[in-house]
Every structure is written in C-alpha cells, then in structure tokens.
Motif scaffolding. Sequence first.
Motif, mmCIF file in Angstrom:
data_model
loop_
_atom_site.group_PDB
_atom_site.id
_atom_site.type_symbol
_atom_site.label_atom_id
_atom_site.label_comp_id
_atom_site.label_asym_id
_atom_site.label_seq_id
_atom_site.Cartn_x
_atom_site.Cartn_y
_atom_site.Cartn_z
ATOM 1 N N MET A 82 4.773 1.936 16.988
ATOM 2 C CA MET A 82 3.658 1.490 17.708
ATOM 3 C C MET A 82 4.221 0.739 18.778
ATOM 4 N N CYS A 83 3.593 0.442 19.838
ATOM 5 C CA CYS A 83 4.302 -0.407 20.793
ATOM 6 C C CYS A 83 3.177 -1.383 21.421
ATOM 7 N N ILE A 84 3.437 -2.452 21.627
ATOM 8 C CA ILE A 84 2.697 -3.452 22.202
ATOM 9 C C ILE A 84 3.058 -3.994 23.557
ATOM 10 N N ARG A 85 2.406 -4.224 24.533
ATOM 11 C CA ARG A 85 2.714 -4.737 25.865
ATOM 12 C C ARG A 85 1.786 -5.654 26.001
ATOM 13 N N ASP A 86 1.949 -6.956 26.335
ATOM 14 C CA ASP A 86 0.867 -8.195 26.550
ATOM 15 C C ASP A 86 1.179 -8.359 28.031
ATOM 16 N N SER A 87 0.128 -9.100 28.709
ATOM 17 C CA SER A 87 -0.029 -9.570 30.181
ATOM 18 C C SER A 87 -0.956 -10.644 30.394
ATOM 19 N N ILE A 88 -0.681 -11.485 30.941
ATOM 20 C CA ILE A 88 -1.428 -12.571 31.473
ATOM 21 C C ILE A 88 -1.724 -12.498 33.137
ATOM 22 N N ASN A 89 -3.027 -12.207 33.182
ATOM 23 C CA ASN A 89 -3.114 -11.891 34.675
ATOM 24 C C ASN A 89 -4.064 -13.123 35.458
ATOM 25 N N ALA A 90 -3.450 -14.122 35.700
ATOM 26 C CA ALA A 90 -4.289 -15.193 36.242
ATOM 27 C C ALA A 90 -5.394 -14.996 36.997
ATOM 28 N N GLU A 91 -5.180 -13.973 38.141
ATOM 29 C CA GLU A 91 -6.231 -13.554 39.154
ATOM 30 C C GLU A 91 -7.260 -12.960 38.493
ATOM 31 N N TYR A 92 -7.061 -12.028 37.480
ATOM 32 C CA TYR A 92 -8.190 -11.549 36.648
ATOM 33 C C TYR A 92 -8.949 -12.366 35.784
ATOM 34 N N MET A 93 -7.997 -13.483 35.144
ATOM 35 C CA MET A 93 -8.794 -14.101 34.033
ATOM 36 C C MET A 93 -9.922 -15.171 34.877
ATOM 37 N N GLY A 94 -9.884 -15.507 36.044
ATOM 38 C CA GLY A 94 -10.756 -16.169 36.535
ATOM 39 C C GLY A 94 -12.084 -15.536 36.870
ATOM 40 N N LYS A 95 -11.915 -14.215 37.050
ATOM 41 C CA LYS A 95 -13.069 -13.458 37.828
ATOM 42 C C LYS A 95 -13.583 -12.437 37.065
ATOM 43 N N THR A 96 -13.229 -12.241 35.713
ATOM 44 C CA THR A 96 -14.163 -11.266 34.894
ATOM 45 C C THR A 96 -15.382 -11.859 34.525
ATOM 46 N N HIS A 97 -15.311 -13.002 33.958
ATOM 47 C CA HIS A 97 -16.751 -13.713 33.584
ATOM 48 C C HIS A 97 -16.154 -15.221 33.305
ATOM 49 N N GLN A 98 -17.131 -15.924 33.509
ATOM 50 C CA GLN A 98 -16.812 -17.412 33.276
ATOM 51 C C GLN A 98 -16.882 -17.677 31.712
ATOM 52 N N LEU A 99 -15.841 -17.755 30.901
ATOM 53 C CA LEU A 99 -15.673 -18.150 29.675
ATOM 54 C C LEU A 99 -16.185 -19.605 29.426
ATOM 55 N N GLN A 100 -16.949 -19.874 28.596
ATOM 56 C CA GLN A 100 -17.457 -21.275 28.202
ATOM 57 C C GLN A 100 -16.434 -21.624 26.810
ATOM 58 N N ILE A 101 -15.109 -21.786 27.141
ATOM 59 C CA ILE A 101 -14.290 -22.040 26.104
ATOM 60 C C ILE A 101 -14.261 -23.452 25.805
ATOM 61 N N LYS A 102 -14.751 -23.809 24.310
ATOM 62 C CA LYS A 102 -14.648 -25.128 23.971
ATOM 63 C C LYS A 102 -13.564 -25.785 23.357
ATOM 64 N N ASP A 103 -12.794 -24.776 22.935
ATOM 65 C CA ASP A 103 -11.432 -25.277 22.235
ATOM 66 C C ASP A 103 -10.637 -24.054 22.229
ATOM 67 N N ARG A 104 -9.244 -24.255 21.818
ATOM 68 C CA ARG A 104 -8.303 -23.302 21.667
ATOM 69 C C ARG A 104 -7.833 -23.038 20.400
ATOM 70 N N PHE A 105 -8.686 -23.468 19.496
ATOM 71 C CA PHE A 105 -8.217 -23.247 18.092
ATOM 72 C C PHE A 105 -8.587 -21.966 17.708
ATOM 73 N N GLY A 106 -7.536 -21.577 16.881
ATOM 74 C CA GLY A 106 -7.637 -20.237 16.509
ATOM 75 C C GLY A 106 -6.020 -19.733 16.384
ATOM 76 N N GLU A 107 -5.967 -18.309 16.057
ATOM 77 C CA GLU A 107 -4.563 -17.973 16.015
ATOM 78 C C GLU A 107 -3.800 -17.553 17.314
ATOM 79 N N PRO A 108 -2.731 -18.171 17.673
ATOM 80 C CA PRO A 108 -1.956 -17.771 18.836
ATOM 81 C C PRO A 108 -1.835 -16.205 19.148
ATOM 82 N N TRP A 109 -1.979 -15.816 20.212
ATOM 83 C CA TRP A 109 -1.777 -14.292 20.372
ATOM 84 C C TRP A 109 -0.638 -13.747 19.928
#
Length: 190
Positions: free
Chosen positions: A1-28
């Motif tokens: 199995m192969c995994i590739r991850d990517s963070i796309n800052a341009e995409y992140m702000g435009k898909t939907h406005q996430l109402q993130i209350k906290d960053r608690f959880g399991e790091p990706w």
Amino acid sequence: MCIRDSINAEYMGKTHQLQIKDRFGEPWAYVLKRVMQFGKDLDSAIDILKNSKRTCEIFLGLGSAKNNQFRAITYNQTNLEVFDDKNCTVCGSDETHPQIDGVVYLDKFWQPSKNQCLGKLLSENNGKIDAEVLFREVAGYHQTGDSQVAVFDFKRSIVYVSYSEFGTGEPAYNRRPFIVDMNYFFNLEI
C-alpha cells in the motif's frame, strides 16, 4: 500500500469554511502510520481514516499494488471524501479537468480554473502513462513538486524521487531524480 499526502493551502481556504473549534485529535502523521501498519487493503485503510479523530485538512492518495487501485481522499476534521476514476470531482468535471478512465488526479490549481495543464497532459498521455512519463512529462511541465517529487512504479517496485536543492530555490521538478529499486529493500532479511 502506498500513501501520499499533500497540504494545499489554496484549496484549504476555498472548499468550505470549516468552523474548527480546536485541533485536538490524532495528528495526521500518526493516522497515516496506523494506516500503513494495520491497513490490509484499501477498504480497511479507508476505515482507519474514517474512524480517526481527524484534525488538519490534507489530500491523501492511497494505492494498492495487489489490485492496482488508487483512491484520492480529502481529509479534514469534519469530513472525509474518497474519490476514484469514476467520481473524482474534486478537480472539477469540465473539459479542462476531465475524468479519465483508470486515472485519479488532484490538480494543484483550485477549481474551477481555466488552467488545463494537468488534465491536458494526462489526456494526451492516456494509455501510455507510467512512472517515467509522470516524472518526466507531467511533474516538470505542470511544475508540481516544489519540495519533493515522488513517483511510484508498483509493477516494477521502483520509485523516482527528487528533492529541491537546499539553499538555491531549485524546485524538485527541475532536478534529475534518483531511482530506488525497492525490490532490494523488500527482499532484505532482517
């Protein structure tokens, strides 16, 4: 199995406005480690992702050499979407970003956009897409991979990898790759 991850800052702000209350959880990165360690196939890997307490928004790619399948995934705190070659609408679905049988891709440009570079390159090379074509034709022309370009050839167990040149600003897509024969590592006795 192969995994590739990517963070796309341009995409992140435009898909939907996430109402993130906290960053608690399991790091990706830890979630991906669990996928690699405990995922037996694509379905079990996706279940691990779905059942994790997700935090940041990233793109993921999951591939299976066993059945020659690939899934693109949008992953964030509130949502997880899985795409294949039949439903990959994250790039759009017009003539500039066509769905291509047997091909799953995420464009680096937020859609809709009239930059048709990636869809055009993949359509032109359809039927002859392999790791070398992706590295030589697509990554450089599309200028994707500023920091790293990694293309995996599952059939031959070969990886083409290049990195940006430290201190020069030379992006990875402009540099010659080094080629790693993973058969050597897969066959090591430990």
